[in-house]
Write an enzyme that holds these catalytic residues in place. Structure first.
Site, short mmCIF file in Angstrom:
data_model
loop_
_atom_site.label_atom_id
_atom_site.label_comp_id
_atom_site.label_asym_id
_atom_site.label_seq_id
_atom_site.Cartn_x
_atom_site.Cartn_y
_atom_site.Cartn_z
CB SER A 97 -0.33 6.61 -3.71
OG SER A 97 0.32 5.68 -2.89
N1 SAH Z 1 -1.48 2.10 -0.51
C1 SAH Z 1 -1.59 3.16 0.48
C2 SAH Z 1 -0.42 4.12 0.47
C3 SAH Z 1 0.69 3.52 1.11
S1 SAH Z 1 2.03 4.46 1.71
C4 SAH Z 1 -2.87 3.96 0.32
O1 SAH Z 1 -3.63 3.72 -0.63
O2 SAH Z 1 -3.15 4.79 1.17
C5 SAH Z 1 3.04 3.05 2.06
C6 SAH Z 1 2.61 2.24 3.25
O3 SAH Z 1 3.45 1.11 3.32
C7 SAH Z 1 2.76 2.97 4.56
O4 SAH Z 1 1.55 2.98 5.25
C8 SAH Z 1 3.83 2.15 5.30
O5 SAH Z 1 3.63 2.10 6.69
C9 SAH Z 1 3.65 0.79 4.67
N2 SAH Z 1 4.80 -0.11 4.77
C10 SAH Z 1 6.13 0.21 4.74
N3 SAH Z 1 6.87 -0.90 4.84
C11 SAH Z 1 6.02 -1.96 4.93
C12 SAH Z 1 6.19 -3.36 5.07
N4 SAH Z 1 7.39 -3.93 5.16
N5 SAH Z 1 5.08 -4.14 5.15
C13 SAH Z 1 3.84 -3.59 5.10
N6 SAH Z 1 3.62 -2.27 4.98
C14 SAH Z 1 4.68 -1.45 4.89
#
Ligand code: SAH
Length: 251
Positions: A97
């Protein structure tokens, strides 16, 4: 004569040590280039109030943003962009993000050092590291296995021993470690998952983007009051990758 050569030997040794020290220091100075970029990012992109953007003020959050080496959480080819205020791809169609959003969402949680936080969507592990700079314990769930593994490795390498990463569907939370003082969801959900509300402590806060995938969503602050009642407030429009569900699990 031997005395003289001793002196000269010591001189040469001292010169060598000095030379080595200078080279080392010069190398160490290369990383501080990132250091300055990070300080600048916090001052200009995160703390400053600008057009249509409220600056982040919580000193604990700003300190954490200054401390975490974001360049260690992005792909090597993108390191030069690590301190620009924008999201970056991290593979598997996912992104790390934008720093301002990471800071803003962290501030929303009103964290205290003794808190335990649950994160859904570990991604690169960067947000988890920011949380770990502030609170005692972080649990983070990632649905894409290779991302979960890589984030766990990066976090370990960076010394974040209070973060535990698990591969799985975060929709269901992590009941074994509940209740949590705060929950942060970093993927866009169509609705607030009831298991997460359940796992939030009374008095706890959750930050979650809610809305349709691939469009603008609303960043929602959910407060669970002491009597268990919920209060929701939409704080700003955001764009996150979708919260996927187990049946669509990408391995
Ligand atoms: N917080 C992260 C950015 C996340 S992007 C950082 O600091 O880099 C969102 C993430 O959520 C992605 O990696 C995606 O694979 C994950 N995601 C999507 N659906 C999810 C779910 N149901 N449970 C856990 N992770 C999930």
């Amino acid at each position: 004569m031997p005395q003289h050569s001793h002196v000269r030997g010591a001189g040469i040794l001292a010169a060598c040590l000095l030379g080595t020290w200078l080279v080392w220091n010069a190398r160490a100075e290369d990383t501080p280039g990132f250091n300055e970029a990070r300080t600048r990012m916090v001052e200009l992109d995160i703390a400053r109030t600008g057009w249509a953007r409220e600056g982040v003020k919580d000193e604990r959050v700003l300190k954490a943003m200054r401390a975490v080496l974001r360049h260690e959480f992005v792909p090597e080819s993108d390191r030069g962009e690590a301190y620009a205020d924008r999201p970056l791809p991290i593979g598997h169609g996912q992104t790390i993000s934008q720093p301002y959003i990471v800071a803003y969402m962290t501030e929303m949680l009103q964290l205290k050092p003794e808190h335990t936080v649950l994160e859904i969507g570990t991604g690169s592990g960067y947000q988890a590291a920011v949380l770990a700079e502030i609170v005692a314990k972080v649990y983070s769930i990632e649905i894409v296995k290779p991302l979960a593994e890589r984030a766990a490795e990066t976090l370990k390498k960076q010394g974040y021993e209070t973060v535990e990463v698990k591969h799985g569907d975060g929709y269901f939370g992590w009941p074994e470690h509940a209740p949590f003082d705060a929950i942060i969801v970093t993927a866009a959900a169509s609705h607030i998952p009831p298991p997460l509300v359940e796992q939030l402590k009374p008095g706890g806060r959750m930050a979650i983007p809610v809305g349709p995938p691939l469009q603008t969503q609303n960043l929602i602050l959910v407060e669970k009051l002491e009597d268990g009642a919920l209060r929701r407030r939409s704080v700003m429009p955001v764009r996150f990758v979708p919260l996927t569900r187990s049946k669509a699990e990408a391995e």
